[in-house]
Design an enzyme around this catalytic site. Structure first.
Site, PDB file in Angstrom:
ATOM      1  N   ARG A  52      -1.531   7.220   2.593  1.00  0.00           N
ATOM      2  CA  ARG A  52      -0.861   5.765   3.140  1.00  0.00           C
ATOM      3  C   ARG A  52      -0.703   4.780   2.093  1.00  0.00           C
ATOM      4  O   ARG A  52      -1.896   4.171   1.599  1.00  0.00           O
ATOM      5  CB  ARG A  52      -1.498   5.092   4.498  1.00  0.00           C
ATOM      6  CG  ARG A  52      -0.644   4.205   5.175  1.00  0.00           C
ATOM      7  CD  ARG A  52      -1.483   3.665   6.396  1.00  0.00           C
ATOM      8  NE  ARG A  52      -2.132   2.789   6.036  1.00  0.00           N
ATOM      9  CZ  ARG A  52      -3.453   2.454   6.461  1.00  0.00           C
ATOM     10  NH1 ARG A  52      -3.810   3.123   7.481  1.00  0.00           N
ATOM     11  NH2 ARG A  52      -4.227   1.604   6.221  1.00  0.00           N
TER      12      ARG A  52
ATOM     13  N   HIS B 147      -1.636  -0.226   7.681  1.00  0.00           N
ATOM     14  CA  HIS B 147      -1.286   0.361   8.908  1.00  0.00           C
ATOM     15  C   HIS B 147      -0.075  -0.361   9.585  1.00  0.00           C
ATOM     16  O   HIS B 147       0.596   0.446  10.357  1.00  0.00           O
ATOM     17  CB  HIS B 147      -2.518   0.363   9.680  1.00  0.00           C
ATOM     18  CG  HIS B 147      -2.223   0.910  11.195  1.00  0.00           C
ATOM     19  ND1 HIS B 147      -2.319   2.311  11.270  1.00  0.00           N
ATOM     20  CD2 HIS B 147      -2.259   0.064  12.012  1.00  0.00           C
ATOM     21  CE1 HIS B 147      -2.044   2.355  12.501  1.00  0.00           C
ATOM     22  NE2 HIS B 147      -2.188   0.877  13.269  1.00  0.00           N
TER      23      HIS B 147
ATOM     24  N   TYR C 238     -10.623  -1.646   2.799  1.00  0.00           N
ATOM     25  CA  TYR C 238     -11.158  -0.158   3.139  1.00  0.00           C
ATOM     26  C   TYR C 238     -10.636   0.821   2.195  1.00  0.00           C
ATOM     27  O   TYR C 238     -10.686   2.055   1.954  1.00  0.00           O
ATOM     28  CB  TYR C 238     -11.000   0.043   4.575  1.00  0.00           C
ATOM     29  CG  TYR C 238      -9.919   0.207   5.064  1.00  0.00           C
ATOM     30  CD1 TYR C 238      -8.876   1.163   5.147  1.00  0.00           C
ATOM     31  CD2 TYR C 238      -9.261  -0.874   5.894  1.00  0.00           C
ATOM     32  CE1 TYR C 238      -7.604   1.148   5.540  1.00  0.00           C
ATOM     33  CE2 TYR C 238      -8.192  -0.999   6.413  1.00  0.00           C
ATOM     34  CZ  TYR C 238      -7.192   0.078   6.323  1.00  0.00           C
ATOM     35  OH  TYR C 238      -5.873   0.056   7.010  1.00  0.00           O
TER      36      TYR C 238
END
Length: 353
Positions: free
Chosen positions: A250, A254, A263
């Protein structure tokens, strides 16, 4: 992070191996490219749309276009698509107007479509709950003696949900004509793959259901197309479901409410951006002599015009009546609804006065 083992866990690739896919001529290759450009343009413009305050929270799919276009092009027109929110724009490839999908993200009733018109189910936001829906639908088509195949999209996080297990197991037991397409971008919001499974690869889960599994490079549109076509053909022949693990990383948050800097592996993100799927495919097409500067500019201009027209049409929709919130909440509404709706109309009326 789960390690990729050699042999069966190697990713299927086409572009990096500099090979061609049987049955794809120049027109088909360009059709794939047009679809990827349209999806990329939709995603980039929607992010701007959100930042301007014209839609709410938005789930980006930048660098996932190869998975969506490659798999969708492997389907027949009568086959059905069950998207998650990450495939929010995949209906564009089936003729759903951009204004309709944009209206969905605006929370406007004009954003709903009749699934039977395009063979595209409603976008599913809850994680994995649409997997049993797709499995049951595919089983129903088999019981009717039809050759229709369904594909259901979900992320790596969905494989940790009970609904995924129930749907996959049902499809396997009933040998339903279903393609279980997992977009493994290695993050379920902020949860890494290593915190979800001890399996070396998600494709290993296919063995637990007694079905075939294919692991493919999710940034390679031709490899995705080839793998999905195999799964669709197997399902149409009566061979039952296939699990496809499409591996990516990714490279965007998100969603617009997420800050991944806390993170995610930022160096890996930059690597993925340098080798993003649309650029990879463009270089491949140029090497074949299929794509030149003028054609690329024309295709991108066409996609941008689709989005401009879609935004204008979506914003031209009149505001929905607030009664919709009440009318479809209960089959037998409480007696208080009438008074509450009247009060809401009074408040909104006074605010606009």
């Amino acid at each position: 992070m789960a390690q990729v083992a050699p042999g069966e866990h190697e990713l299927r690739r086409v572009i990096d191996e500099d090979r061609e896919v049987e049955g794809l001529g120049e027109q088909e290759l360009l059709d794939l490219y047009r679809s990827m450009v349209l999806l990329r343009t939709y995603d980039e413009r929607s992010l701007v749309y959100h930042r301007q305050g014209r839609i709410g929270t938005y789930a980006m799919f930048w660098n996932h276009e190869a998975m969506q276009a490659g798999s969708a092009h492997a389907l027949a027109r009568e086959d059905w698509i069950f998207p998650s929110y990450r495939e929010g724009a995949i209906g564009l490839l089936r003729g759903i107007p951009a204004s309709t999908i944009l209206s969905w993200w605006r929370g406007h009733p004009a954003g709903w479509w009749n699934p039977a018109e395009h063979n595209v189910a409603s976008i599913c936001v809850p994680i994995a709950t649409h997997v049993p829906h797709a499995a049951g639908f595919a089983w129903g088509k088999k019981l009717k003696g039809e050759k229709t195949v369904a594909i259901v999209y979900f992320g790596d996080g969905a494989t940790s949900e009970g609904a995924f297990h129930e749907g996959a197991n049902l499809a396997a037991v009933m040998q339903a004509p279903l393609v279980l397409f997992c977009n493994n971008n290695q993050w379920a919001i902020s949860t890494p793959l290593s915190a979800q499974t001890h399996a070396e690869a998600l494709v290993d889960k296919a063995a637990g259901y007694g079905i075939p599994g294919i692991r493919v490079d999710g940034g390679d549109v031709l490899a995705v197309f080839e793998a999905t076509r195999e799964a669709v053909e197997r399902a149409r022949r009566g061979g039952g479901p296939t699990f496809i693990e499409s591996v990516s990383y990714r490279a965007a948050p998100h969603g617009t409410a997420d800050d991944p800097r806390a993170y995610i592996d930022l160096e890996r993100v930059e690597q993925e951006k340098r080798n993003e799927c649309l650029g990879r495919y463009e270089r491949y097409l140029r090497k074949l002599g299929v794509l030149g500067d003028d054609l690329e500019a024309s295709i991108k201009a066409d996609a941008l015009e689709v989005m401009r027209a879609g935004i204008a049409a979506a914003e031209a929709e009149p505001d929905p009546d607030v009664g919709l919130v009440f009318e479809h909440a209960y089959a037998n509404p409480p007696a208080s609804f009438a008074a509450e709706l009247a009060e809401l109309r009074r408040i909104l009326g006074s605010e606009s006065a």
